[in-house]
Structure formats: structure tokens, C-alpha cells
Write an enzyme that holds these catalytic residues in place. Sequence first.
Site, PDB file in Angstrom:
ATOM      1  N   HIS A 161      43.648  44.630  23.908  1.00  0.00           N
ATOM      2  CA  HIS A 161      42.677  44.674  25.070  1.00  0.00           C
ATOM      3  C   HIS A 161      43.181  45.405  26.143  1.00  0.00           C
ATOM      4  O   HIS A 161      42.694  45.283  27.226  1.00  0.00           O
ATOM      5  CB  HIS A 161      41.888  43.317  25.303  1.00  0.00           C
ATOM      6  CG  HIS A 161      40.864  43.053  24.217  1.00  0.00           C
ATOM      7  ND1 HIS A 161      40.923  42.992  22.943  1.00  0.00           N
ATOM      8  CD2 HIS A 161      39.527  42.740  24.513  1.00  0.00           C
ATOM      9  CE1 HIS A 161      39.753  42.840  22.250  1.00  0.00           C
ATOM     10  NE2 HIS A 161      38.869  42.428  23.189  1.00  0.00           N
TER      11      HIS A 161
ATOM     12  N   ASP B 275      39.450  35.427  32.644  1.00  0.00           N
ATOM     13  CA  ASP B 275      38.165  35.395  32.559  1.00  0.00           C
ATOM     14  C   ASP B 275      37.492  35.301  30.993  1.00  0.00           C
ATOM     15  O   ASP B 275      36.369  34.858  30.804  1.00  0.00           O
ATOM     16  CB  ASP B 275      37.173  36.450  33.201  1.00  0.00           C
ATOM     17  CG  ASP B 275      37.568  36.409  34.756  1.00  0.00           C
ATOM     18  OD1 ASP B 275      37.863  35.120  35.271  1.00  0.00           O
ATOM     19  OD2 ASP B 275      37.264  37.188  35.474  1.00  0.00           O
TER      20      ASP B 275
ATOM     21  N   GLU C  71      36.062  32.634  42.498  1.00  0.00           N
ATOM     22  CA  GLU C  71      36.248  33.988  42.176  1.00  0.00           C
ATOM     23  C   GLU C  71      35.044  34.652  43.135  1.00  0.00           C
ATOM     24  O   GLU C  71      34.258  33.920  43.755  1.00  0.00           O
ATOM     25  CB  GLU C  71      35.798  34.517  40.641  1.00  0.00           C
ATOM     26  CG  GLU C  71      36.966  34.036  39.703  1.00  0.00           C
ATOM     27  CD  GLU C  71      37.071  34.891  38.738  1.00  0.00           C
ATOM     28  OE1 GLU C  71      36.194  35.698  38.472  1.00  0.00           O
ATOM     29  OE2 GLU C  71      37.734  34.842  37.677  1.00  0.00           O
TER      30      GLU C  71
END
Length: 515
Positions: free
Chosen positions: A90, A153, A266
Amino acid sequence: MIACLERFVHDNDAESKPDDDVSSIGKSLDLQGSIESGGKTGIAGKDFGGLYSVRPLALIKPSGAEDIARVVKASSLTSHLTVAARGNGHSINGQAMADGGLVIDMRSTEENHFKFLRVNGSPYIDVSGGALWEDVLTRCVSTFGLAPRSWTDYLSLTVGGTLSNAGVSGQAFRYGPQTSNVTELEVVTGKGEISVCSETQNPELFFGVLGGLGQFGIITRARVKLQLAPDMVRWIRVVYSEFEDFTRDAEFLVTQKEGESFDYVEGFVFANNDDQVNGWSSVPLGPDQEFDPAHIPQTAGSVLYCLEVAFHYRNSDHPSTVDTAVSRLLGRLGFVRGLKFQVDVSYVEFLLRVKRAEEHAKANGIWDSPHPWLNLFVSKSDIVEFDRTVFKGMLKDGIGGPMLIYPLLRSKWDNRTSVALPGGEIFYIVALLRFVPKGPSVEKLVAQNHEIVQWCIKQGLGFKLYLPHYQSNEDWKRHFGNQWTRFVERKARFDPMAILAPGQKIFKRTHHNLN
Ligand code: FAD
């Protein structure tokens, strides 16, 4: 064995590669796992970014640390073979790739080690470096009612992949990044040695590997701190029209003691318009919630800010206790009244929230398109200037994906790790997560990222790239600043021939030791 590898490397210069050669290498390495030839179309030559593709020599699916050590040792006896651990691929810029080298598919080790233990009465889980965080979550919660404290996240990332960077999310203000939440690692170094390390045992290797961009060793096991998992989460978003109000409240929340703040903090920037991706509709948390722009003050500009917070609770907590605690915390904040959204979800559902976005994006065909992402850490002292020029200027129309921004505390990070941070106690993570269809626009967006970074350099902003990507030695030196010497010394000590993680493009493979 080495002769076989050398022949394989040599033969690989030709266009095609018979599978027989691959299996003969596998046999000569005496792997418990398997080996496949690495064609350009295989997973080893691609990543989530979709910007780079290379042709590795082979993809190895090891059964564990011994296999990995064998591969690294064998590579060290060749003149130029490199080895890249691939977590879940990723990365954005080819960081987990090895052009002409050997790619280790860490996912094939994901079942190894999973073991609960107590150290001095505190709970920990030992997991494989190739385990996905989402599996660690679901197994820890369902089996023990416990969970790690610090997250990313999105959880379809491997333990080794995020620990090689930092691992940051809305819990990091309290517990630090994921690198601050592991106490022991098992690592295969660039010399092919299997070492267990911690703060007291091989500390230089332990801290080097954490945030070390895969340069010093391949993490095969991590010991992760656990805490009691809450049952439920109240997930809340509130809107600000002024950046100064948003940052004041975000910084207030991240500097309060536990019990005096939310459990997750956040934030993101969004466009003050009806754009489907980056506009008003990106804020509500449920299909039955509507963003009424009539609440936006007349003085608001082209972009608005959303503070995203979460409050943990247990099923046994009385609803009025939760309501009172949340109202007390929200009562101290200066957001735009009328623009507050909230939902109650299970803790696991909350942590897997991006998985739902992934399903949605896959259905729309944009998950697999290129992702020219840019992640930065920006000092508090420069964040207003950054907002003025980048968010309100260059990116005022949105970026086709989330634009995250939230504060972190340097004191929760360990200076002994390899992560490079900007100065000051408070700094912001800024994440420009672009989802764009394939096409010429991708190059323009890469160029825009470059422009932002160049502007930061030119203005002398206190910033560092997170998940850094540089091509030149000068840029890497600047990135690490006064940590560069330590970084080079660690490389010379643990991977002297620069075999590991060539996709980071920091060191060139050498025949001789770097030192
Ligand atoms: P890979 O991309 O496979 O590898 C990354 C680097 O680590 C490579 O250099 C590789 O060689 C090395 N590596 C991999 N495994 C090991 C190992 N076991 N030992 C040593 N080195 C290894 N990051 C955050 O901090 N917070 C977020 O909230 C966040 N959200 C994200 C959301 C999405 C949708 C995506 C795509 C990425 C997100 N990231 C986030 C970034 C992510 O943490 C990094 O890209 C991470 O490297 C990906 O993990 P991976 O397992 O896919 O690693």
C-alpha cells in the site's frame, strides 16, 4: 546455491524466464515456503500508488524468519541482488518494490506467532510482521476483549509496513504512533541474521527499524501493547469556517489529559461548495443527515474545516452518562452551531470505517486507479501559512479525495527511532489522499505535489515528508537533517551491502560494506 542464483540473475536479462529456473532456485535455497517468477503483472511489481511498476526477479512466499534469512544471506553472496519485504503493497511510490530483485511477500507469514502474553501484568500480543492490522483487531477483540492502542485510519496494512514508517491516526496524540506502542521485535537484518531486539536488547536495531523505511531489517514479529477494548464509539464531526478556530480547538483537545478529552482527534479540510467528493456532502456521517449550508457564516472562504472526534464507552454505561460527558467536551469548542453530526457505532466498526469507503470506491472503480498521494508533517509555527497558500490557494477546489489535517505531539514519539519529524512540540499531519481516474491528469497531480514540496522548501517551512519519497541523495540528507549520520551508521551496521528495501532509493546496492 549461489551459482544457481547468479545464473538466474544472468538469465533474467533475457525477456522470458522458464518456471523451472525459479523452482530450482527454491530448491537450492531450501525454502520451507515457495518462490514464483516475478512477472511485471504480478503483485510484486505494483503498489497502491499505481504510479510505478517494475519487474522483480522473483516473488518469495516465506514460511517464516528462517526462509527470509536464507534469501537475504544468499543475496549477499551475489554481486547485485536486492531484497524488498512487501507488506500489503500500500505504498504510493514503489517503496516495497525491487527492480530485478527478490520480493518477499510478508502476507504469507501472517498466521505466524499470534500469541497473547502478559509482561509485568500488562497485556501484549505477539504478531507476525506480515499480519494485517484488521486481523489483529478482530482477533484481539473477539478473543480477549482487548485491542492495540494506536492505529492507522485504514487497517488493510501490515504490522511491518506501518512500523517501518510510523503508523498514525487519531489516537496518536495520546499514545504516540504505532512505533511507540511496540516493545520487542524479531528482525532479519541485511546480513541475514535473525535478531530479537527491544529497548534493552539490541536497542540500536530496535529503534533503527522503527520508522526505518525497511532499511535495517525485515520485521518478522512485533510485540504490541494492548488495552481494554471499548464496546462502542460516539463518532462526531463539527465544522469550522476559520482555520484559527479549528486549530485552537484541535490543539486544545490533543493537549488535555485522558478523561478531559476525546479518545480520537482528527480533522480535514473540505471545499465550501456542493462538490460531491470534497464539498459539504463529505461531512455528514449517515445517509439521514444533511449538511445545511445556510449555517455557514457569511465570512467563510473557499474552504471549511471539520474536526472529527470520537468518544469510547461501554454497553454498560448509561446513555445519559455518555451524553453528559460528550456535551461537556463539545461545550468547550467553538464550532459552527448547527453543523454537528454524530453516530454511535461499535468500536470495531469505527476502526474499520475506511474498509467501507474501500468497498464503495471499488464499486465505483476508483480504488484501483492511481493515487498520487502526498503526506507531510508540518510544524505548528508554519501551519497557518501552509493553510493560506496550499489549502486556500493551490487546492481550494479540492483534490478528488480527503485532505486530512490534525495535530500530533512530538513528546509522544521516541527520538531514538528513525522517523524524521519537524521541530516544535505540536506539529500537524497533512494527508492529500487523491483518488483520480487514470489519465494525463495524474502527471499534473504528481507535479502539483512536487510544487507543494518545493514551495515548503523555498519558504523554509518546518516540515518533513511522511512516507517520504525522494530520488536524490541530497534530498534524503535534507530529509533526515541531523539524523542523517545516525541513519547511515545504522545502515552500515545492519545492512552493509544495501540489500534491503531498494525501492526507497536511499542507498545503492554495493559489493563492499558501506563502512
Ligand atoms: P508496503 O507498502 O508493502 O511496504 C512499505 C515499506 O515497508 C517498504 O519499504 C517495504 O519494503 C517495507 N516493509 C514492509 N513490510 C516490512 C517488514 N515486515 N519489515 C520491514 N520492512 C517492511 N499510514 C498511516 O500512518 N496512517 C494512516 O491512517 C494511513 N492510512 C492509509 C490508508 C490507505 C488507503 C493507504 C493505501 C495507506 C495508508 N497509510 C497510512 C500508509 C501506510 O501506513 C503505508 O503505506 C504502509 O507502508 C503500508 O503498509 P504495507 O503493509 O502495505 O507496506
